[in-house]
Design an enzyme around this catalytic site. Structure first.
Site, PDB file in Angstrom:
ATOM      1  N   ASP A  14       0.810  -1.227   0.000  1.00  0.00           N
ATOM      2  CA  ASP A  14       0.000   0.000   0.000  1.00  0.00           C
ATOM      3  C   ASP A  14       0.839   1.271   0.000  1.00  0.00           C
ATOM      4  OD1 ASP A  14      -2.178  -1.722   0.139  1.00  0.00           O
ATOM      5  OD2 ASP A  14      -2.152  -1.705   2.331  1.00  0.00           O
ATOM      6  N   LYS A  17       1.854   1.996  -5.169  1.00  0.00           N
ATOM      7  CA  LYS A  17       2.464   1.440  -6.398  1.00  0.00           C
ATOM      8  C   LYS A  17       1.597   1.740  -7.615  1.00  0.00           C
ATOM      9  CE  LYS A  17       2.432  -2.605  -4.335  1.00  0.00           C
ATOM     10  NZ  LYS A  17       2.163  -2.237  -2.938  1.00  0.00           N
ATOM     11  N   GLY A  41      -4.551  -4.343  -3.674  1.00  0.00           N
ATOM     12  CA  GLY A  41      -5.502  -3.292  -4.021  1.00  0.00           C
ATOM     13  C   GLY A  41      -4.690  -2.078  -4.414  1.00  0.00           C
ATOM     14  N   HIS A  42      -4.659  -1.767  -5.700  1.00  0.00           N
ATOM     15  CA  HIS A  42      -3.841  -0.654  -6.192  1.00  0.00           C
ATOM     16  C   HIS A  42      -4.765   0.471  -6.645  1.00  0.00           C
ATOM     17  CE1 HIS A  42      -0.430  -3.740  -7.165  1.00  0.00           C
ATOM     18  NE2 HIS A  42      -0.740  -3.691  -5.889  1.00  0.00           N
ATOM     19  N   GLN A 221       1.965  -6.425  -3.370  1.00  0.00           N
ATOM     20  CA  GLN A 221       2.429  -6.553  -1.987  1.00  0.00           C
ATOM     21  C   GLN A 221       3.775  -5.814  -1.858  1.00  0.00           C
ATOM     22  OE1 GLN A 221       1.089  -9.681  -3.526  1.00  0.00           O
ATOM     23  NE2 GLN A 221      -0.738  -8.702  -2.781  1.00  0.00           N
TER      24      GLN A 221
END
Ligand code: GDP
Ligand code: IMO
Ligand code: MG
Length: 421
Positions: A14, A17, A41-42, A221
């Site tokens: 988080d 990215k 979750g991007h 990640q």
């Protein structure tokens, strides 16, 4: 000429990215995701419109070919929902490709993820319960189902065998049985819908590299969640570091150009596990609110703390960062005082700059801090030279400690809120 630039998280995920990939993809032909699944979750914010991507590479927004690499574990239902969300927003997924070697997540993986967490009791990892660990376990045990088999006539027999075996385990633990026929029906429909995207991405990528095309690689990640180099067992089940980029895509070491490590100007962690610079006080709460630190995937409040240069130096060593992308400098500027962790002090008073991944040792480490002046507003600033002196001092201290230049600075969540040096 090196054609592939890589983006990797430096800490516990988080770091922002998605935003950096979105920018770099504007200069690339192919955007390639290498590992993880919909535990990721991007977030990408374009003119105020927010997208949370779990599987599709963030490069899809800039029109690059977006490839889900062989190292990814794919929940087909989530992927189809993501395709629909993008299409509904007018974003084409015509250039999406899925590696035939990527593995598929099934309902029994999710159920087993829950069961394993239950069995761990107070030692639980705090997984996203998306079936990631069990799916990678099946891949290693050679019982996983690859995309190429998922879309073939072999699928029903492979699924039947797996469900029969998993049901024996679920029966043992008094859990619900998985209904083979129902899963077959539902997942056959997903297979049909995804079939047009599934291809040999290995030769596709290398053919394109030979033609001089530019590729960006999206890590998911982050370094301290890596199965080998993270704070094991409080990690995810894949290699989230530079090695995972190669294994998860078929790129070779010679292909790699820039390796950007993404950080926030502070830090955060979701789930359990050691976190030396965590702030369990009001400042931590303030950072969480200022940075909107609630999980993109699970909505859990993120644990927040100061930026840890001991961990960053380690991440730079493991991945070979050639540059750092630092987001949320705007967020720490809202605090009156900012701290950087420049050493760990153990229970005997010995101070080290070397990170250890051993949770028992990390538990006893006390952070050694240097304090910096905050109180700066950088919203809308596009040039490094225009940053206030306090912000520059902070950036320079990070560069000096880690020995890697800060090449991108995030000044807000939108794709435009970025200083490029
Ligand atoms: P990822 O998983 O590494 O892509 O990061 P996430 O999307 O899970 O979390 C990063 C969060 O920070 C998202 O809400 C982003 O919109 C937000 N963000 C990214 N860069 C910046 C920045 O420079 N400033 C601010 N205020 N927010 C940012
Ligand atoms: P992005 O790509 C933050 C964490 C989980 C849990 C541990 C293992 O958005 O940075 P898993 O479901 O993977 O078995 O959970 O890893 N985790 C993440 N934390 N960002 C992520 O992805 C994460 N993916 C997994 O919270 O502690
Ligand atoms: Mg995220």
């Amino acid at each position: 000429m090196k054609k592939v630039d890589v983006i990797l998280g430096a800490f516990f995920g988080d770091e922002g990215k998605g935003k950096i990939i979105d920018y770099l993809s504007t200069k690339a032909d192919i955007s390639l995701r290498c590992a993880g699944g919909n535990n990721a979750g991007h977030t990408i914010v374009i003119n105020g419109q927010k997208f949370a991507m779990h599987l599709i590479p963030s490069g899809i927004f800039s029109g690059a070919v977006a490839i889900i690499g062989n190292g990814v574990v794919v929940d087909p239902k989530v992927l189809l929902e993501e395709i629909k969300t993008l299409n509904d927003a007018g974003i084409s997924t015509d250039k999406l490709l899925i590696s035939e070697k990527a593995h598929v997540i099934f309902p029994y993986h999710k159920e087993y993820d829950e069961l394993e967490e239950e069995m761990r009791g107070k030692n639980k990892i705090g997984t996203t319960k998306r079936g990631i660990g069990p799916s990678y376990s099946d891949k290693m045990a050679r019982t996983g189902i690859r995309m190429e088999d998922f879309i073939s006539s072999k699928f029903s027999a492979l699924l039947k065998n797996n469900i029969e075996n998993k049901n024996k385990i679920f029966a043992l633990y008094g859990k619900d049985q998985i209904d083979y026929k129902a899963v077959l029906k539902e997942y056959s429909a997903y297979a049909k819908a995804l079939k047009p995207y599934v291809t040999d991405t290995v030769n596709f990528v290398h053919d394109n590299l030979e033609k001089g095309k530019k590729v960006v690689c999206e890590g998911a990640q982050a370094t301290l969640l890596d199965i080998d180099f993270g704070t094991y067992p409080f990690v995810t089940s894949s290699n989230t570091t530079i090695g995972g980029i190669l294994n998860g895509t078929s790129l070779n070491a010679g292909n790699i150009g820039e390796v950007y490590g993404v950080i926030k100007a502070y830090s955060s962690r979701v789930g359990e596990g050691p976190y030396v610079t965590e702030l369990k006080d009001k400042i931590g709460d303030t950072i969480r609110e200022l940075g909107h630190e609630y999980g993109t995937t699970t909505k859990r409040p993120r644990r927040c703390g100061w930026l840890d240069l001991v961990a960053l130096k380690y991440a730079a060593r493991v991945n070979g960062f050639t540059g750092i992308a630092m987001n949320h400098l705007d967020t720490v500027g809202k605090l009156s005082e900012i701290k950087l962790c420049v050493g760990y002090e153990d229970e005997n008073g010995v101070v080290t700059e070397n990170y250890t991944t051993n949770p028992d040792k990390l538990k006893n480490m006390k952070p050694v801090y240097e304090t910096f002046e905050g109180n700066f507003d950088i919203s809308g600033i596009k040039k490094y030279s225009k940053l206030p002196a306090q912000a520059k001092t902070y950036v320079k201290a990070i560069e000096k400690f880690v020995g890697v230049p800060v090449k991108f600075i995030g000044t807000g969540p939108d794709r435009e809120d970025l200083i490029i040096r």
